[in-house]
Design a protein around this motif. Structure first.
Motif, PDB file in Angstrom:
ATOM      1  N   ASP A 454       0.810  -1.216   0.000  1.00 52.29           N
ATOM      2  CA  ASP A 454       0.000   0.000   0.000  1.00 52.29           C
ATOM      3  C   ASP A 454       0.845   1.269   0.000  1.00 52.29           C
ATOM      4  N   GLY A 455       2.167   1.116  -0.080  1.00 54.69           N
ATOM      5  CA  GLY A 455       3.048   2.276  -0.093  1.00 54.69           C
ATOM      6  C   GLY A 455       3.357   2.835   1.279  1.00 54.69           C
ATOM      7  N   ILE A 456       2.971   2.124   2.339  1.00 58.37           N
ATOM      8  CA  ILE A 456       3.220   2.582   3.711  1.00 58.37           C
ATOM      9  C   ILE A 456       4.553   2.022   4.193  1.00 58.37           C
ATOM     10  N   GLY A 457       5.400   2.910   4.717  1.00 62.43           N
ATOM     11  CA  GLY A 457       6.719   2.486   5.159  1.00 62.43           C
ATOM     12  C   GLY A 457       7.153   3.163   6.438  1.00 62.43           C
ATOM     13  N   ASP A 458       8.383   2.861   6.853  1.00 60.15           N
ATOM     14  CA  ASP A 458       8.962   3.467   8.052  1.00 60.15           C
ATOM     15  C   ASP A 458       9.329   4.922   7.763  1.00 60.15           C
ATOM     16  N   ILE A 459       8.939   5.829   8.660  1.00 65.43           N
ATOM     17  CA  ILE A 459       9.207   7.250   8.467  1.00 65.43           C
ATOM     18  C   ILE A 459      10.564   7.603   9.048  1.00 65.43           C
ATOM     19  N   TYR A 502       1.309  11.536   5.687  1.00 65.20           N
ATOM     20  CA  TYR A 502       0.190  10.875   6.358  1.00 65.20           C
ATOM     21  C   TYR A 502       0.770   9.817   7.291  1.00 65.20           C
ATOM     22  N   VAL A 503       0.490   9.943   8.578  1.00 74.60           N
ATOM     23  CA  VAL A 503       0.972   8.978   9.560  1.00 74.60           C
ATOM     24  C   VAL A 503      -0.150   7.991   9.850  1.00 74.60           C
ATOM     25  N   THR A 504       0.127   6.716   9.642  1.00 72.24           N
ATOM     26  CA  THR A 504      -0.919   5.697   9.763  1.00 72.24           C
ATOM     27  C   THR A 504      -0.789   4.845  11.019  1.00 72.24           C
ATOM     28  N   GLY A 505       0.306   4.960  11.741  1.00 72.53           N
ATOM     29  CA  GLY A 505       0.460   4.157  12.952  1.00 72.53           C
ATOM     30  C   GLY A 505       1.906   4.092  13.385  1.00 72.53           C
ATOM     31  N   ASN A 506       2.170   3.167  14.287  1.00 76.01           N
ATOM     32  CA  ASN A 506       3.520   2.963  14.797  1.00 76.01           C
ATOM     33  C   ASN A 506       3.845   1.486  14.720  1.00 76.01           C
ATOM     34  N   GLU A 507       5.101   1.182  14.434  1.00 77.33           N
ATOM     35  CA  GLU A 507       5.486  -0.211  14.225  1.00 77.33           C
ATOM     36  C   GLU A 507       5.247  -1.077  15.459  1.00 77.33           C
TER      37      GLU A 507
END
Length: 675
Positions: A454-459, A502-507
């Motif tokens: 989905d293109g979500i990765g570690d910031i 866009y921040v979606t959560g934390n690992e």
């Protein structure tokens, strides 16, 4: 070898700012210095100390109001020159305290936050809600010399800490209330200031002149999920550069054009609150008014109506409280008024969403809606002079954001950690996207790595706002900052084509199902709250289980900080729309209200219909018999960096929730299901 490296650092210290691998961006030593990230034009502005920033404002805007605090007789006001002179006197007193403050030792400050640095030490923030044990850990790790407390209750806590810290003799300053306890090392505020008479101006100036912008100015203790809090070292430059850059990015005004007016109601131990309430206000010569101690119990709106701020920073819990007040006011109005407000708010939401897409044309009726509804709502909250509205901390629901957007009050989000001096990305009205935290500060960088499908990765983030390191913990510092100065945040998210974050959560929140699939609970939980407006908290569970389940809490009154049985007026109004007569939580739990139960079931189904993976569906759910609170143990110490306030936004303690509701969770997976 590690031994050679340790020996080298002992011999030359971290003042040796370059290595064969490049600039030295971090240090774990309290007397260390770091390389400043000044690689491009905007970031190359000359570094200054906190003292110099404050002094420059005091000289340039000497007679403008700096601070206001309310007493029984009215507002007590200080001009900038009076503020600066008071701080210099207090700094002299710090130098004279018999427990002499050595270079680069710590002072716990609840007052003006640059006093510690002005008197050759650095300030350390401690929450008034911290336990004696937490205070002891902070005092010992920072090598605390002086505690500044505001009342006898906090004094007794510090006396307990002092008794536990063997071989340590703190000086203690109590700056409010009459002293009831007599101790050799205890000073009233007036008695403390009298110590300044023995210190010359030249002595203080020599101390101030010895400071360097790339040295430690403040310690902040970042909440740790496991283990003790981590001491975050911030340099003078971290604070002054971030302050100046944030003020410019948000287009703050300065006298004589206009003086910004701000209201401070959050604990200044929270870095983001401290940054915007204190440092940004000083940098633009703003007037900062302190709210009453019971602000979060109801008096905040009264202060806002009296002061009429030009900028307002809320946390999710406060925005929800303001929303509830507005809805209560609307419910009490006539039917015609409610229909008028509904029309105006639909128009406002539609218009503002089009603006986000670049459509600047304003509907003909918009000015009418503004005059009849939008301005009325802002005046009701005391925000009629506000130009921008901001949310500090995580957890602001999409429903709350849309509600205020429909009133033409876009709540701009920001993103940051204690390790990034409280802020790294900012939204503003000219650059606003729903659910986005905005764009990176000028001359800072943001990237994501290890993206999923989905293109979500570690910031990862980089800039002059990145902290110096963790005090006396080189190993954790190197885990957090790489050789090139990039900070690994631990958060998950993505950047869109226009560089909005866009921040979606934390690992650490990821749930791993028994199938091995990893699920990010945060977007699913937010989706459920959007479909079920009477829900306050949604906690997904399912670690090492075959499917996801959800624990739900409903919106109930928490005026005293602890949840009660009565539903909020917003929740009661929503029940009425469903033709339900429930007014208390006990009317609904255990399937006592089939109407509400069916509505929640439909909301879960609607949320499930939006997921792209079958594993991300909620199979079972239950309503808990209470809301979450800090007193109940489900919420942790509020933390405004992401390390971020909802009990002003308190951080959800997922591990605690899992332990406390283990029977409910086990019941999810022991009962037969059709999964």
């Amino acid at each position: 070898t590690k031994a050679d490296k340790k020996k080298l650092e002992t011999e030359v210290g971290t003042a040796f700012l370059t290595t064969e691998k490049g600039p030295r961006y971090w240090t774990s030593r309290r007397d260390g210095e770091v390389h400043l990230r000044q690689e491009d034009a905007f970031a190359s502005q000359a570094p200054v100390t906190v003292h110099d920033m404050v002094m420059n404002t005091a000289i340039k805007y000497a007679n403008y109001i700096a601070l206001g605090s309310k007493h029984k007789t009215g507002w007590h006001l200080l001009t900038y020159i009076e503020y600066y002179e008071e701080c210099r006197r207090a700094a002299k007193a710090f130098l004279k305290v018999p427990r002499a403050l050595p270079r680069l030792r710590a002072a716990r400050l609840l007052g003006p936050h640059f006093l510690g640095s002005a008197s050759r030490g650095f300030s350390v923030g401690i929450l008034s809600t911290n336990s004696p044990k937490t205070c002891q850990v902070i005092a010992e790790s920072s090598e605390m010399d002086i505690f500044v407390v505001d009342n006898d209750r906090q004094l007794q806590k510090i006396i307990q800490v002092s008794d536990s810290c063997k071989g340590t003799n703190f000086a203690i300053v109590q700056y409010k209330e009459e002293i009831r306890t007599r101790l050799q090392n205890l000073y009233s505020w007036r008695g403390f200031l009298d110590l300044a008479d023995g210190v010359s101006e030249d002595t203080l100036n020599q101390v101030i002149d010895s400071q360097k912008p790339n040295q430690c100015c403040a310690l902040l203790y970042s909440v740790s999920v496991a283990g003790p809090p981590k001491p975050v070292m911030l340099s003078h430059d971290n604070i002054t550069w971030t302050t100046e850059t944030a003020a410019q990015t948000l287009s703050y005004k300065c006298p004589p054009e206009e003086q910004e007016v701000l209201v401070s109601y959050l604990p200044l131990s929270y870095l983001t609150a401290q940054l915007f309430d204190v440092w940004v206000s000083i940098s633009v010569a703003g007037a900062l008014y302190f709210a009453q101690p019971d602000a979060l119990r109801g008096s905040l709106i009264d202060t806002l109506r009296e002061v009429k701020p030009t900028m307002f920073y809320g946390v999710p819990w406060v925005w929800d409280r303001l929303l509830d007040s507005l809805k209560t006011s609307q419910l009490a109005s006539t039917q015609f008024r409610r229909r008028l407000d509904k029309w105006a708010m639909c128009l406002g939401l539609r218009t503002n969403k089009r603006r986000m897409l670049g459509q600047t044309r304003t509907p003909v009726c918009f000015s009418l809606a503004k005059r009849l509804t939008f301005n009325q709502a802002r005046r009701f909250l005391g925000l009629q002079r506000c130009r921008q509205y901001f949310n500090l901390g995580t957890g602001l629901s999409g429903a709350t954001t849309e509600y205020f957007l429909s009133l033409n009050m876009p709540i701009c989000e920001l993103y940051g950690l204690s390790e990034s001096t409280g802020v790294h990305t900012l939204s503003r009205q000219e650059a606003f996207r729903l659910l986005s935290c905005g764009k990176s500060l000028p001359s800072t960088r943001t990237k994501t790595q290890k993206e999923d499908d989905d293109g979500i990765g570690d910031i990862h983030i980089w800039g002059r706002n990145i902290f110096m390191g963790y005090l006396d913990d080189e190993e954790k510092t190197q885990e957090k900052i790489d050789l090139h100065g990039w900070l690994r945040t631990g958060d998950l998210g993505f950047l869109d084509d226009d560089e909005f974050l866009y921040v979606t959560g934390n690992e650490r929140d990821l749930i791993t199902l028994s199938s091995g699939e990893k699920i990010n609970p945060n977007p699913i939980e937010e989706r459920v709250k959007r479909h079920i407006p009477i829900v306050r908290y949604v906690v997904l569970v399912g670690q090492d289980a075959p499917y996801l389940c959800a624990l739900l809490t409903l919106k109930i009154n928490t005026d005293t900080g602890e949840p009660r049985n009565a539903l909020t007026s917003e929740a009661v109004a929503f029940c009425r729309q469903l033709k339900s007569q429930s007014t208390r939580l006990s009317d609904i739990v255990c399937d006592r209200d089939p109407v509400v139960t069916e509505f929640i079931s439909q909301g879960i189904d609607a949320a499930n219909a939006e997921v792209t993976s079958h594993s991300a569906k909620i199979v079972k759910w239950t309503i808990l018999d209470t809301d979450f609170s800090m007193a109940g143990g489900q919420l942790g110490e509020p933390d405004l960096g992401r390390d971020s306030v909802s009990g002003a936004t308190a951080k959800l303690k997922r591990a605690n929730v899992g332990k406390m509701y283990q029977p409910e969770i086990e019941r999810f997976y022991s009962e037969k299901n059709e999964y």
